[in-house]
Scaffold this motif. Structure first.
Motif, PDB file in Angstrom:
ATOM      1  N   LYS A 370      35.937  -6.849   7.559  1.00 56.53           N
ATOM      2  CA  LYS A 370      34.806  -7.382   8.124  1.00 56.53           C
ATOM      3  C   LYS A 370      34.703  -7.294   9.695  1.00 56.53           C
ATOM      4  O   LYS A 370      33.433  -6.947  10.239  1.00 56.53           O
ATOM      5  N   LYS A 371      35.834  -7.657  10.369  1.00 57.80           N
ATOM      6  CA  LYS A 371      35.788  -7.267  11.666  1.00 57.80           C
ATOM      7  C   LYS A 371      35.443  -5.835  12.222  1.00 57.80           C
ATOM      8  O   LYS A 371      34.811  -5.865  13.195  1.00 57.80           O
ATOM      9  N   VAL A 372      35.970  -4.973  11.521  1.00 64.59           N
ATOM     10  CA  VAL A 372      35.666  -3.541  11.947  1.00 64.59           C
ATOM     11  C   VAL A 372      34.273  -3.283  11.768  1.00 64.59           C
ATOM     12  O   VAL A 372      33.732  -2.680  12.525  1.00 64.59           O
ATOM     13  N   ARG A 373      33.621  -3.705  10.561  1.00 60.68           N
ATOM     14  CA  ARG A 373      32.197  -3.733  10.313  1.00 60.68           C
ATOM     15  C   ARG A 373      31.428  -4.416  11.636  1.00 60.68           C
ATOM     16  O   ARG A 373      30.343  -3.677  12.006  1.00 60.68           O
ATOM     17  N   ALA A 409      32.100  -8.503   0.827  1.00 56.41           N
ATOM     18  CA  ALA A 409      32.768  -8.448   2.306  1.00 56.41           C
ATOM     19  C   ALA A 409      31.754  -7.763   3.428  1.00 56.41           C
ATOM     20  O   ALA A 409      31.693  -8.347   4.600  1.00 56.41           O
ATOM     21  N   VAL A 410      31.411  -6.509   3.088  1.00 56.70           N
ATOM     22  CA  VAL A 410      30.798  -5.669   4.081  1.00 56.70           C
ATOM     23  C   VAL A 410      29.361  -5.261   3.583  1.00 56.70           C
ATOM     24  O   VAL A 410      28.836  -4.064   4.315  1.00 56.70           O
ATOM     25  N   SER A 411      28.864  -5.487   2.577  1.00 60.94           N
ATOM     26  CA  SER A 411      27.375  -5.340   2.134  1.00 60.94           C
ATOM     27  C   SER A 411      27.421  -3.808   1.827  1.00 60.94           C
ATOM     28  O   SER A 411      27.151  -2.876   2.907  1.00 60.94           O
ATOM     29  N   ILE A 412      27.703  -3.305   0.947  1.00 65.32           N
ATOM     30  CA  ILE A 412      27.867  -1.680   0.579  1.00 65.32           C
ATOM     31  C   ILE A 412      26.284  -1.216   0.553  1.00 65.32           C
ATOM     32  O   ILE A 412      25.362  -1.772  -0.221  1.00 65.32           O
ATOM     33  N   ASP A 413      26.239   0.166   1.176  1.00 63.42           N
ATOM     34  CA  ASP A 413      24.869   0.539   1.178  1.00 63.42           C
ATOM     35  C   ASP A 413      24.931   1.668   0.127  1.00 63.42           C
ATOM     36  O   ASP A 413      23.871   2.024  -0.389  1.00 63.42           O
ATOM     37  N   GLY A 414      26.236   2.222  -0.291  1.00 59.31           N
ATOM     38  CA  GLY A 414      26.001   3.106  -1.439  1.00 59.31           C
ATOM     39  C   GLY A 414      27.340   3.409  -1.872  1.00 59.31           C
ATOM     40  O   GLY A 414      28.229   3.048  -1.213  1.00 59.31           O
TER      41      GLY A 414
END
Length: 468
Positions: A370-373, A409-414
């Motif tokens: 999450k931090k990286v995102r 965690a990071v909201s996947i786009d695909g």
């Protein structure tokens, strides 16, 4: 004086003389007698003395013998004592000499042992050096072989569509061969029944769930089929088979490109568990967009797994593209920050960020993700960032669980679904689409770069249910 008195006196004198003479004779007699007695006694004494002398001599001899014996014994004892003393001295000397000899022998043994150890150490060193050399030669040979194998693999992966006769659709058909045999053939056998009844629906439901279609997608499919049978009055299973394929197309939806055309910098963040195929997918995508004329930059954000940084660097070397990295164990968010800054300064078109492969159950690692995102979104702008989840199709329903957790965690786009050519249960495509509503952007149906294809639902269904 009267004569009488004179004569009387003479007579008395004579008488006295006579008496004296008698006394003298008696005395002589006594003396002779004493002499005789003495002689007799002497004779007796002599006899006695001789016997006594013999006895005395015997006693003396015995005494002398005893004395001699005593002296002999004393001498023997003295000799024995001296002998013992000598023996003790000799023993002591021998022991001392023996100790010295033993010490000398021990010293000699120790010296010989030390020399032997030294020789052995030299042999070990020589042998160790030889073994090290052999091992190093083997390592070098293995490294050469590994490098060659990796190079061959890279060449094979990055090989373009040189086989003119084999287009995307043919590769898709070949890649889905196992799914077609395992999934479609079983479904087809259900639709070959003589009639549509309760047993038909039960068998179809069981087949779909076993193929990893998922409970929700399966129940929706069965419900839709029952409705179509009722509305269109379908009685033959073969006629319903066409409706079934159309329903699958509807679930999969429209074609959704992995990256629509863009201007400026685009950042593609790749996430997923170890072994899903993230690194290979990154290389294939970099190769794809390089061919389109894009300037691609890679970021080695997996600072957790040993060798991950070198692996990305090697792909960068083969692709002739720069790789932004730090040391192993570094802060992945810091790597992402540096990568975005480098991409902007170098006017890159596409930055592909690798991340540490982690289990979706490892909360601390998910927090790091999450931090990286957040860092990438802040530095590059949210509109420029897309998160791609890479999942292994052979893991079945576990892939669905991974997609759920990563999306939270990071909201996947695909999603990129790899190794679809390695599973006979291709229903996971339907499960992900139906239950999560996430677009499947890419599917991997082989090792080559050309085998990483944009997911086209229409062509996918056609290739999956194709009989040739």
């Amino acid at each position: 004086m009267p004569i009488f008195d004179f004569f009387k006196r003479d007579k008395d004198k004579d008488k006295e003389k006579k008496q004296d003479r008698e006394k003298g004779q008696e005395k002589d007699k006594e003396e002779n007698q004493e002499k005789d007695n003495d002689q007799s006694a002497s004779k007796d004494d002599k006899q006695i003395t001789e016997k006594d002398a013999e006895r005395i001599e015997e006693r003396e001899k015995e005494k002398d013998k005893e004395t001699e014996t005593s002296r002999t014994e004393e001498k023997e004892e003295r000799i024995n004592e001296e002998t013992k003393n000598i023996e003790v001295e000799i023993k002591d000397k021998n022991e001392e000499t023996g100790d010295k000899k033993e010490e000398a022998r021990q010293d000699r043994f120790e010296q010989e042992g030390a020399e032997q150890d030294h020789l052995e150490q030299d042999r070990v060193k020589q042998g160790g050096a030889e073994q090290d050399r052999v091992k190093q030669d083997q390592v070098d040979q293995d490294k050469v072989k590994q490098d060659q194998a990796e190079q061959d693999e890279a060449d094979r992966i990055l090989q373009d569509e040189e086989e003119v006769d084999k287009g995307f659709f043919q590769r898709l058909k070949e890649g889905l061969a196992r799914s077609r045999q395992g999934f479609v053939d079983k479904v087809s056998s259900v639709f070959s029944r003589s009639k549509i009844d309760e047993e038909f629906y039960e068998e179809l439901e069981e087949t779909l769930i076993q193929a990893d279609v998922g409970v929700k997608a399966t129940l929706d499919l069965i419900s839709d089929l029952e409705q179509e049978v009722e509305e269109q009055e379908i009685t033959e299973p073969e006629e319903l088979y066409q409706v079934f394929q159309e329903k699958i197309r509807n679930i999969l939806g429209e074609n959704d490109q992995v990256l629509k055309p863009w201007e400026g910098l685009k950042v593609l963040m790749i996430v997923g568990v170890n072994g899903a195929g993230k690194t290979t997918t990154i290389a294939k995508l970099a190769h794809r967009y390089q061919k389109q004329g894009k300037k691609v930059l890679l970021a080695a954000g997996d600072t957790f797994r040993a060798g991950a940084i070198d692996q990305i660097k090697e792909w960068g070397r083969r692709l002739n593209t720069d790789v932004i990295s730090q040391s192993e164990g570094a802060d992945a968010a810091a790597v992402a920050y540096d990568a975005v800054q480098a991409a902007n300064s170098r006017e890159a078109d596409l930055l592909i960020v690798d991340t540490a492969g982690r289990l979706h159950t490892q909360k601390n690692l998910m927090e790091e993700l999450k931090k990286v995102r957040r860092v990438i979104g802040r530095e590059a702008g949210e509109e420029a960032v897309e998160v791609m989840l890479v999942v292994d199709a052979t893991t079945g329903q576990n892939a669905l669980n991974q997609a759920k957790i990563f999306n939270e965690a990071v909201s996947i786009d695909g999603i990129t679904l790899t190794k679809l050519d390695g599973t006979a249960r291709g229903g996971i495509v339907l499960a992900i689409k139906k239950e999560l509503g996430l677009p499947i952007r890419l599917i991997g149906v082989g090792e080559r770069a050309a085998d990483l294809q944009d997911f086209d639902p229409e062509k996918f269904v056609e290739a999956l249910f194709s009989s040739n």
